[in-house]
Design an enzyme around this catalytic site. Structure first.
Site, PDB file in Angstrom:
ATOM      1  N   ARG A  49       0.834  -1.206   0.000  1.00 24.35           N
ATOM      2  CA  ARG A  49       0.000   0.000   0.000  1.00 24.35           C
ATOM      3  C   ARG A  49       0.873   1.263   0.000  1.00 24.35           C
ATOM      4  NH1 ARG A  49      -0.456   4.691   2.521  1.00 24.35           N
ATOM      5  NH2 ARG A  49       0.062   3.676   4.495  1.00 24.35           N
ATOM      6  N   HIS A  57       5.533   4.406  12.550  1.00 20.37           N
ATOM      7  CA  HIS A  57       5.480   4.319  11.078  1.00 20.37           C
ATOM      8  C   HIS A  57       6.478   5.356  10.567  1.00 20.37           C
ATOM      9  CE1 HIS A  57       3.046   4.075   7.176  1.00 20.37           C
ATOM     10  NE2 HIS A  57       3.684   5.219   7.010  1.00 20.37           N
ATOM     11  N   HIS A  66       9.047   6.876   7.763  1.00 20.64           N
ATOM     12  CA  HIS A  66       9.647   6.977   6.428  1.00 20.64           C
ATOM     13  C   HIS A  66      11.123   7.318   6.654  1.00 20.64           C
ATOM     14  CE1 HIS A  66       6.078   6.680   3.766  1.00 20.64           C
ATOM     15  NE2 HIS A  66       5.473   6.874   4.923  1.00 20.64           N
ATOM     16  N   CYS A 106       5.329   9.484  -0.454  1.00 19.71           N
ATOM     17  CA  CYS A 106       3.959   9.927  -0.205  1.00 19.71           C
ATOM     18  C   CYS A 106       3.576  10.896  -1.301  1.00 19.71           C
ATOM     19  CB  CYS A 106       3.824  10.586   1.160  1.00 19.71           C
ATOM     20  SG  CYS A 106       2.176  11.252   1.419  1.00 19.71           S
ATOM     21  N   ASN A 161       9.049   4.012   3.194  1.00 18.63           N
ATOM     22  CA  ASN A 161       9.152   3.595   4.591  1.00 18.63           C
ATOM     23  C   ASN A 161      10.516   2.950   4.811  1.00 18.63           C
ATOM     24  OD1 ASN A 161       6.160   3.070   3.646  1.00 18.63           O
ATOM     25  ND2 ASN A 161       6.126   3.604   5.804  1.00 18.63           N
TER      26      ASN A 161
END
Ligand code: HMG
Ligand code: MG
Length: 303
Positions: free
Chosen positions: A15, A207, A209, A240, A249
């Site tokens: 995703r 999370h 990046h 993004c 990520n």
């Protein structure tokens, strides 16, 4: 605080990784990517997004992806749902978990989901209600928790405020997201401590990046605050669409190498993850952004 014995790695490559790919990624590649990651032992995976196809065209075939994968019992298949329309599609696709995604910064909220933070929380409420009624797990993500591409610094209290609201909506997990990968370890410790004051830390995920290469240090800092759930993307895929310059990520292979080296279990086979990293990088015609993945593959070839 002692480090956890087990860390849950949530694989977000299918995703967060693929959503930013410019070229058309064939459906069969999306499906095989998920199958390979699950076969490697990933316990929780983001399989797609039910968002406006005009905003994120690459995720337009998420229903077909969900229909095409074989479902391994015990694995949690998660999808993004910004509103009830997305939620209904997620239910039809048989998602185990839906992700509502907000922001700690007003400008990013506007750019990413076209509404203010307060409006987004109003929009999430019926999604949360519907998820609880349908017995579907709910997760909440807080973008720009460590900095915003439009506003710069973001106060830990702003992150904690959204986290508190997500908890009230019944989120089983709340993701503290460094959307643009600018945070450093001290800052991560402060944000996690602030969120940990309003949310049980066992429900908090990191999370990160990896734009500035800080993710591994940030994971260690977050574990010191009691966090034991981290998101990562095989081969470091991604970026993004609404945060220019942000990279993918942190690579799953790099996180596994760190955690296994510290004696922390994940249940995931690092070699299989490295193979998947090479496979998807070749399919997409991009470089493999995992340092550990590249090193492991080179070592194997030299042996
Ligand atoms: P909007 O334009 O304000 O929404 O967008 P709207 O309700 O006015 O609808 C506009 C059109 O979109 C309509 O179609 C709707 O039917 C359609 P039209 O009538 O014009 O043909 N639509 C939808 N179509 C499919 N699925 C839906 C859906 N909803 C409306 N669910 C909206 C608001 C939230 C929909 C839009 O801004 C959007 O889809 N944003 C998604 C952005 C996104 O996916 N960003 C990337 C994921 S978040 C992320 O990567 C961050 C994360 O990784 C953490 C981190 O790193 O920070 C999670
Ligand atoms: Mg992200």
């Amino acid at each position: 605080m002692a480090y956890p014995e087990y860390v849950k790695l949530v694989e977000v490559g299918p995703r967060d990784g693929l959503q930013n790919e410019k070229g058309d990624v064939p459906l069969a590649v999306k499906i095989e990517l998920i199958e390979r990651l699950v076969a490697a032992g990933v316990p929780h995976i983001e399989a797609g997004s039910f968002v406006s196809p005009r905003w994120v065209p690459q995720m337009a075939d998420s229903a077909a992806v969900m229909a095409g994968i074989s479902r391994r019992p015990g694995t949690l298949y998660s999808v993004l749902t910004p509103n009830l329309k997305g939620f209904e599609a997620a239910v039809a696709a048989g998602a185990d978990e839906v992700l509502i995604f907000g922001s700690a910064s007003e400008s990013f909220s506007q750019r990413n989901i076209n509404c203010s933070i307060a409006e987004s929380l109003e929009r999430f409420a019926p999604v949360a209600e519907a998820a609880h009624a349908a017995g579907i797990r709910l997760r909440g993500s807080i973008s720009c928790s460590l900095g915003c591409p439009y506003e710069g610094e973001v106060a830990p209290a702003a992150v904690a405020r959204v986290a508190e609201r997500f908890l009230a909506l019944g989120c089983a997990e709340i993701d503290v997201a460094d959307t643009i990968g600018v945070g450093t370890a001290g800052q991560v410790a402060r944000v996690m401590a602030a969120v940990g004051e309003v949310v049980p830390i066992a429900r908090v995920a990191g999370h990160f990046h990896d734009t500035y290469g800080q993710s591994l240090a940030n994971i260690v800092a977050a574990m010191q605050e009691g966090v034991a759930i981290f998101h990562a993307s095989v081969a470091g895929l991604g970026g993004c669409p609404y945060a220019r310059g942000a990279t993918g990520n942190v690579a799953s292979e790099d996180v596994l190498y760190l955690l296994h080296g510290m004696g922390i279990r994940t249940g995931i086979d690092l070699d299989a993850m490295a193979d998947t990293g090479r496979w998807i990088s070749e399919r997409l015609g991009r470089t493999n952004d995992s340092r550990a993945g590249r090193a492991l593959l080179a070592r194997r070839e030299a042996a």
